[in-house]
Design a protein around this motif. Structure first.
Motif, mmCIF file in Angstrom:
data_model
loop_
_atom_site.group_PDB
_atom_site.id
_atom_site.type_symbol
_atom_site.label_atom_id
_atom_site.label_comp_id
_atom_site.label_asym_id
_atom_site.label_seq_id
_atom_site.Cartn_x
_atom_site.Cartn_y
_atom_site.Cartn_z
ATOM 1 N N ASN A 2 22.195 -1.998 -13.289
ATOM 2 C CA ASN A 2 23.016 -0.988 -13.959
ATOM 3 C C ASN A 2 22.228 0.160 -14.554
ATOM 4 O OD1 ASN A 2 25.909 -1.548 -13.883
ATOM 5 N ND2 ASN A 2 25.226 -3.556 -14.628
ATOM 6 N N THR A 3 21.227 0.609 -13.841
ATOM 7 C CA THR A 3 20.459 1.750 -14.332
ATOM 8 C C THR A 3 19.769 2.432 -13.153
ATOM 9 O OG1 THR A 3 18.897 2.451 -16.031
ATOM 10 C CG2 THR A 3 18.335 0.445 -14.827
ATOM 11 N N TYR A 4 18.997 3.480 -13.438
ATOM 12 C CA TYR A 4 18.326 4.199 -12.351
ATOM 13 C C TYR A 4 16.948 3.589 -12.066
ATOM 14 C CZ TYR A 4 15.459 6.241 -16.019
ATOM 15 O OH TYR A 4 14.593 6.395 -17.066
ATOM 16 N N VAL A 5 16.434 3.879 -10.878
ATOM 17 C CA VAL A 5 15.057 3.519 -10.526
ATOM 18 C C VAL A 5 14.376 4.777 -10.008
ATOM 19 C CG1 VAL A 5 13.583 2.194 -8.964
ATOM 20 C CG2 VAL A 5 15.671 1.163 -9.862
ATOM 21 N N GLN A 6 13.155 5.015 -10.469
ATOM 22 C CA GLN A 6 12.401 6.159 -9.948
ATOM 23 C C GLN A 6 10.987 5.702 -9.629
ATOM 24 O OE1 GLN A 6 12.920 9.878 -12.112
ATOM 25 N NE2 GLN A 6 10.757 10.267 -11.872
ATOM 26 N N VAL A 7 10.549 5.933 -8.414
ATOM 27 C CA VAL A 7 9.190 5.576 -8.006
ATOM 28 C C VAL A 7 8.488 6.876 -7.640
ATOM 29 C CG1 VAL A 7 7.772 4.280 -6.365
ATOM 30 C CG2 VAL A 7 9.971 3.333 -7.121
ATOM 31 N N THR A 8 7.362 7.172 -8.284
ATOM 32 C CA THR A 8 6.622 8.405 -8.012
ATOM 33 C C THR A 8 5.218 8.053 -7.542
ATOM 34 O OG1 THR A 8 7.795 9.340 -9.909
ATOM 35 C CG2 THR A 8 6.023 10.673 -8.963
ATOM 36 N N ILE A 165 12.158 1.948 -14.270
ATOM 37 C CA ILE A 165 13.508 1.367 -14.154
ATOM 38 C C ILE A 165 14.169 1.539 -15.513
ATOM 39 C CG2 ILE A 165 14.914 -0.641 -13.571
ATOM 40 C CD1 ILE A 165 12.621 -1.788 -11.993
ATOM 41 N N GLY A 166 15.043 2.517 -15.592
ATOM 42 C CA GLY A 166 15.810 2.752 -16.818
ATOM 43 C C GLY A 166 14.974 2.819 -18.092
ATOM 44 N N GLY A 167 13.856 3.540 -18.026
ATOM 45 C CA GLY A 167 13.043 3.698 -19.238
ATOM 46 C C GLY A 167 11.998 2.618 -19.435
ATOM 47 N N ASN A 168 11.886 1.707 -18.477
ATOM 48 C CA ASN A 168 10.777 0.747 -18.467
ATOM 49 C C ASN A 168 9.795 1.249 -17.426
ATOM 50 O OD1 ASN A 168 11.746 -1.870 -20.059
ATOM 51 N ND2 ASN A 168 13.465 -0.950 -18.976
ATOM 52 N N LEU A 169 8.622 1.693 -17.883
ATOM 53 C CA LEU A 169 7.685 2.337 -16.977
ATOM 54 C C LEU A 169 6.446 1.489 -16.734
ATOM 55 C CD1 LEU A 169 9.309 4.828 -18.154
ATOM 56 C CD2 LEU A 169 7.276 6.155 -17.664
ATOM 57 N N GLY A 170 6.025 1.503 -15.477
ATOM 58 C CA GLY A 170 4.713 0.981 -15.131
ATOM 59 C C GLY A 170 3.911 2.150 -14.607
ATOM 60 N N VAL A 171 2.786 2.429 -15.264
ATOM 61 C CA VAL A 171 1.917 3.521 -14.841
ATOM 62 C C VAL A 171 0.709 2.877 -14.178
ATOM 63 C CG1 VAL A 171 0.461 5.435 -15.643
ATOM 64 C CG2 VAL A 171 2.637 4.929 -16.815
ATOM 65 N N PHE A 172 0.349 3.331 -12.993
ATOM 66 C CA PHE A 172 -0.882 2.814 -12.406
ATOM 67 C C PHE A 172 -1.728 3.973 -11.918
ATOM 68 C CE2 PHE A 172 -3.727 0.952 -9.315
ATOM 69 C CZ PHE A 172 -4.274 -0.059 -10.092
ATOM 70 N N TRP A 173 -2.920 4.063 -12.467
ATOM 71 C CA TRP A 173 -3.880 5.089 -12.088
ATOM 72 C C TRP A 173 -5.210 4.371 -12.023
ATOM 73 C CZ3 TRP A 173 -1.768 9.899 -11.295
ATOM 74 C CH2 TRP A 173 -2.657 10.910 -10.913
ATOM 75 N N ASP A 174 -5.648 4.138 -10.814
ATOM 76 C CA ASP A 174 -6.798 3.278 -10.549
ATOM 77 C C ASP A 174 -7.952 3.506 -11.525
ATOM 78 O OD1 ASP A 174 -7.595 1.206 -9.061
ATOM 79 O OD2 ASP A 174 -8.410 2.380 -7.400
ATOM 80 N N GLY A 175 -8.466 2.413 -12.065
ATOM 81 C CA GLY A 175 -9.665 2.510 -12.904
ATOM 82 C C GLY A 175 -9.406 2.872 -14.350
#
Ligand code: AMP
Ligand code: MG
Length: 307
Positions: A2-8, A165-175
């Motif tokens: 019940n929310t949005y998903v955004q993958v960048t 996912i609806g304001g739950n963010l996973g940030v991945f930037w190697d290293g």
């Protein structure tokens, strides 16, 4: 969910490769939803809920792990975080077109079916001891789905991306690590003005989650009723407007944002300050004015925006 998903994706890949990676990430998120959602009778959680007070149900290893982890969060928060909140969330029905306040006798009777001591997990089976019990992983499953999507993207060789996912963010930037780096600028929404921001901070690889009283809520006679409930009263948690948590991963950030919200300003801030590996921001309202509490790790990086 019940929310949005955004993958960048920030890796320099061609369009076809990017679309393939995004499809895989979305597929993984759908897979988690098909295990963890309580809106259907056929998911693992749906089947456990359907058998409440009756049978024990065989579920996937991921679900027993997530339920065990959630029970551990209950213990750490002295019951503030409680995935047996399901019957109350259903009674409040925040997703209805015109939600109303449930009858207090109804709330009182549903409270009898709340409490993680009534969950039995043995091997790959879950049994809910009382009829009328229902699990609701809404406070943790989105963060878990973010982490799972991130694992899939990394397995595919992606090195720089954000899953939201609806304001739950996973940030991945190697290293990089969550508060030791400044690759991503996280804008914190203004909880009372849609489209405005109260500030921002920079981070590296890690998880961020916000729990707010402005999501899934309604107003009656100037009082706001929202979806984060106190497991001992069955009513929305008071005293806090929003909580943002930064952690090493999105599951931890998701669970703590909900948990700290329920604990309230003082106890919640204590928890944020004394838990290793997490930092956070609590927004609260006093005399019709919004104020913040920031843990030292975040205070150094937080840039307020004046509206
Ligand atoms: P979040 O947006 O991550 O803070 O999660 C809020 C969601 O978690 C609600 O919509 C409910 O599904 C569920 N929830 C509500 N109250 C609690 C609670 N006290 N403990 C655990 N989950 C809760
Ligand atoms: Mg949460």
């Amino acid at each position: 969910m019940n929310t949005y998903v955004q993958v960048t994706l920030f890796d320099a890949v061609d369009r076809q490769r990017a679309e393939h990676l995004i499809d895989l990430a979305l597929g993984e998120i759908h897979r988690i939803e098909s295990l963890a959602s309580d809106y259907s009778d056929t998911t693992d959680i749906g089947r456990v809920n359907l058998a409440a007070g009756k049978d024990s149900v065989t579920v996937s290893r991921e679900i027993t792990d997530l339920v065990r982890l959630s029970m551990d969060y209950s213990r750490r928060s002295e019951g503030a975080f409680d995935i047996t909140i399901g019957p109350l969330v259903k009674a409040w029905n925040f997703l209805a077109e015109r939600p109303t306040i449930p009858d207090s006798a109804v709330i009182a009777s549903l409270l009898n079916n709340v409490g993680v001591q009534h969950i039995n997990v043995a091997g790959n089976r879950i049994h809910l001891a009382k009829r009328g019990m229902a699990l609701d992983l809404g406070g943790i499953a989105k963060g878990y789905a973010v982490d799972r999507a991130a694992i899939i993207l990394r397995e595919q060789g992606a090195t720089r991306f954000i899953v939201d996912i609806g304001g739950n963010l996973g940030v991945f930037w190697d290293g990089t690590r969550h508060l030791d780096s400044t690759v991503a600028e996280i804008m914190v929404r203004h909880p009372r003005h849609d489209g405005a921001y109260i500030g921002s901070f920079r981070m590296g690889s890690g998880g961020v989650a916000t729990s707010g009283d402005y999501q899934r809520c309604f107003m009656i006679d100037g009082v706001r009723y929202h979806h984060i409930l106190v497991p001992t009263t069955g009513f929305p948690a008071r005293g806090v407007v929003s909580v943002t948590v930064v952690a090493n991963d999105a599951t931890t950030a998701d669970a703590y944002s909900t948990l700290v919200f329920v604990l309230g300003k003082e106890r919640g801030f204590e928890m944020l300050q004394h838990t290793p590996g997490i930092d956070g921001l609590i927004i609260y309202e006093e005399h019709n004015k919004l104020s913040f509490l920031l843990t030292p790790g975040l205070e150094k990086r937080f840039v307020p925006l004046n509206d």
